[in-house]
Design a protein around this motif. Structure first.
Motif, PDB file in Angstrom:
ATOM      1  N   VAL A  77      65.131  54.481  20.158  1.00 17.27           N
ATOM      2  CA  VAL A  77      65.629  54.054  21.462  1.00 17.27           C
ATOM      3  C   VAL A  77      66.230  52.673  21.263  1.00 17.27           C
ATOM      4  N   PHE A  78      67.515  52.570  21.551  1.00 18.73           N
ATOM      5  CA  PHE A  78      68.253  51.315  21.442  1.00 18.73           C
ATOM      6  C   PHE A  78      68.380  50.725  22.838  1.00 18.73           C
ATOM      7  N   CYS A  79      68.093  49.439  22.975  1.00 15.37           N
ATOM      8  CA  CYS A  79      68.228  48.770  24.269  1.00 15.37           C
ATOM      9  C   CYS A  79      69.215  47.622  24.169  1.00 15.37           C
ATOM     10  N   PHE A  80      70.149  47.586  25.089  1.00 14.48           N
ATOM     11  CA  PHE A  80      71.070  46.472  25.252  1.00 14.48           C
ATOM     12  C   PHE A  80      70.453  45.553  26.284  1.00 14.48           C
ATOM     13  N   TRP A  81      70.474  44.243  26.030  1.00 11.13           N
ATOM     14  CA  TRP A  81      69.915  43.287  26.986  1.00 11.13           C
ATOM     15  C   TRP A  81      70.760  42.030  26.969  1.00 11.13           C
ATOM     16  N   ASP A  82      71.347  41.687  28.103  1.00 13.54           N
ATOM     17  CA  ASP A  82      72.169  40.489  28.229  1.00 13.54           C
ATOM     18  C   ASP A  82      71.532  39.597  29.285  1.00 13.54           C
ATOM     19  N   PHE A  83      71.538  38.292  29.045  1.00 13.20           N
ATOM     20  CA  PHE A  83      70.868  37.385  29.966  1.00 13.20           C
ATOM     21  C   PHE A  83      71.696  36.141  30.225  1.00 13.20           C
ATOM     22  N   ALA A  84      71.370  35.480  31.322  1.00 12.49           N
ATOM     23  CA  ALA A  84      72.075  34.264  31.690  1.00 12.49           C
ATOM     24  C   ALA A  84      71.126  33.085  31.846  1.00 12.49           C
ATOM     25  N   ASP A  85      69.842  33.302  31.768  1.00 14.21           N
ATOM     26  CA  ASP A  85      68.860  32.245  31.987  1.00 14.21           C
ATOM     27  C   ASP A  85      67.576  32.638  31.284  1.00 14.21           C
ATOM     28  N   GLN A  86      66.495  31.923  31.559  1.00 12.86           N
ATOM     29  CA  GLN A  86      65.209  32.254  30.951  1.00 12.86           C
ATOM     30  C   GLN A  86      64.724  33.612  31.424  1.00 12.86           C
ATOM     31  N   GLY A  87      63.870  34.190  30.633  1.00 12.06           N
ATOM     32  CA  GLY A  87      63.298  35.489  30.969  1.00 12.06           C
ATOM     33  C   GLY A  87      62.952  36.219  29.698  1.00 12.06           C
ATOM     34  N   GLY A  88      62.536  37.441  29.839  1.00 12.04           N
ATOM     35  CA  GLY A  88      62.172  38.192  28.660  1.00 12.04           C
ATOM     36  C   GLY A  88      62.056  39.674  28.932  1.00 12.04           C
ATOM     37  N   ILE A  89      61.697  40.360  27.887  1.00 10.08           N
ATOM     38  CA  ILE A  89      61.590  41.819  27.903  1.00 10.08           C
ATOM     39  C   ILE A  89      60.124  42.177  27.762  1.00 10.08           C
ATOM     40  N   TRP A  90      59.705  43.216  28.457  1.00  5.95           N
ATOM     41  CA  TRP A  90      58.352  43.697  28.259  1.00  5.95           C
ATOM     42  C   TRP A  90      58.308  45.203  28.398  1.00  5.95           C
ATOM     43  N   LEU A  91      57.323  45.797  27.727  1.00  5.38           N
ATOM     44  CA  LEU A  91      57.032  47.225  27.851  1.00  5.38           C
ATOM     45  C   LEU A  91      55.585  47.377  28.263  1.00  5.38           C
ATOM     46  N   ASP A  92      55.299  48.357  29.086  1.00  5.84           N
ATOM     47  CA  ASP A  92      53.918  48.619  29.450  1.00  5.84           C
ATOM     48  C   ASP A  92      53.263  49.522  28.401  1.00  5.84           C
ATOM     49  N   VAL A  93      51.944  49.545  28.406  1.00  3.55           N
ATOM     50  CA  VAL A  93      51.185  50.321  27.423  1.00  3.55           C
ATOM     51  C   VAL A  93      51.533  51.804  27.511  1.00  3.55           C
ATOM     52  N   GLU A  94      51.687  52.329  28.716  1.00  2.30           N
ATOM     53  CA  GLU A  94      52.004  53.745  28.881  1.00  2.30           C
ATOM     54  C   GLU A  94      53.311  54.117  28.178  1.00  2.30           C
ATOM     55  N   SER A  95      54.332  53.290  28.341  1.00  3.23           N
ATOM     56  CA  SER A  95      55.612  53.569  27.678  1.00  3.23           C
ATOM     57  C   SER A  95      55.495  53.436  26.168  1.00  3.23           C
ATOM     58  N   MET A  96      54.762  52.427  25.709  1.00  3.58           N
ATOM     59  CA  MET A  96      54.569  52.272  24.267  1.00  3.58           C
ATOM     60  C   MET A  96      53.837  53.483  23.685  1.00  3.58           C
ATOM     61  N   GLU A  97      52.821  53.973  24.400  1.00  6.17           N
ATOM     62  CA  GLU A  97      52.092  55.157  23.931  1.00  6.17           C
ATOM     63  C   GLU A  97      53.011  56.364  23.847  1.00  6.17           C
ATOM     64  N   LYS A  98      53.871  56.543  24.848  1.00 13.88           N
ATOM     65  CA  LYS A  98      54.799  57.677  24.832  1.00 13.88           C
ATOM     66  C   LYS A  98      55.782  57.565  23.672  1.00 13.88           C
ATOM     67  N   LEU A  99      56.283  56.371  23.414  1.00 11.17           N
ATOM     68  CA  LEU A  99      57.188  56.180  22.281  1.00 11.17           C
ATOM     69  C   LEU A  99      56.496  56.571  20.980  1.00 11.17           C
ATOM     70  N   VAL A 100      55.244  56.146  20.822  1.00 13.44           N
ATOM     71  CA  VAL A 100      54.476  56.483  19.615  1.00 13.44           C
ATOM     72  C   VAL A 100      54.252  57.987  19.529  1.00 13.44           C
TER      73      VAL A 100
END
Length: 146
Positions: free
Chosen positions: A94-117
């Motif tokens: 899964v490729f993610c594009f992420w563009d930003f203009a200020d502070q912030g970040g990316i996060w994944l929840d445990v449920e999504s991480m488990e599904k990816l695994v």
């Protein structure tokens, strides 16, 4: 909000299977494909068929997690199909594009991480500072896994 644009793409590369065969096995229609071209000067184009299913046109959410969940939803119950694709020499992530203009970040929840695994899917990001057409055009097609 720090993120100005984000989307996710399920990307599958195969040296053997055509994009049509990949889509058939998953029961999904791609948003973009490319077939290998033995005459290309680029190795990845010469050697790999590519199949992409992207959320870019499906949602304007600036939450990466929303896009990752949109990728995972149609894959529910398809772990065996993904495993069979891997056994057929496919590489996928899964490729993610992420563009930003200020502070912030990316996060994944445990449920999504488990599904990816469970689905055997890696996840990666191309991160750009400052929204621009050039950053989007560079990112379409996803990452540098190949």
């Amino acid at each position: 909000m720090a993120c100005t644009k984000t989307f996710a793409t399920l990307t599958i590369h195969s040296p053997v299977l055509s994009p049509a065969e990949i889509g058939e096995r998953l029961g999904l229609s791609p948003t973009r494909t490319s077939s290998k071209d033995p005459a290309s000067r680029y190795r990845h184009v010469r050697e790999w068929n590519r199949w992409h299913w992207s959320t870019e046109a499906l949602s304007s959410s600036v939450e990466t997690l929303d896009h990752v969940r949109m990728i995972l939803a149609p894959l529910e119950g398809k772990a065996d199909a993904l495993r069979a694709l891997r056994e057929s020499q496919c590489e996928m992530y899964v490729f993610c594009f992420w563009d930003f203009a200020d502070q912030g970040g990316i996060w994944l929840d445990v449920e999504s991480m488990e599904k990816l695994v469970q689905l055997g899917l890696d996840i990666c990001w191309d991160i750009y500072g400052g929204a621009s057409e050039s950053s989007e055009s560079q990112a379409i097609g996803g990452g540098s896994k190949q």
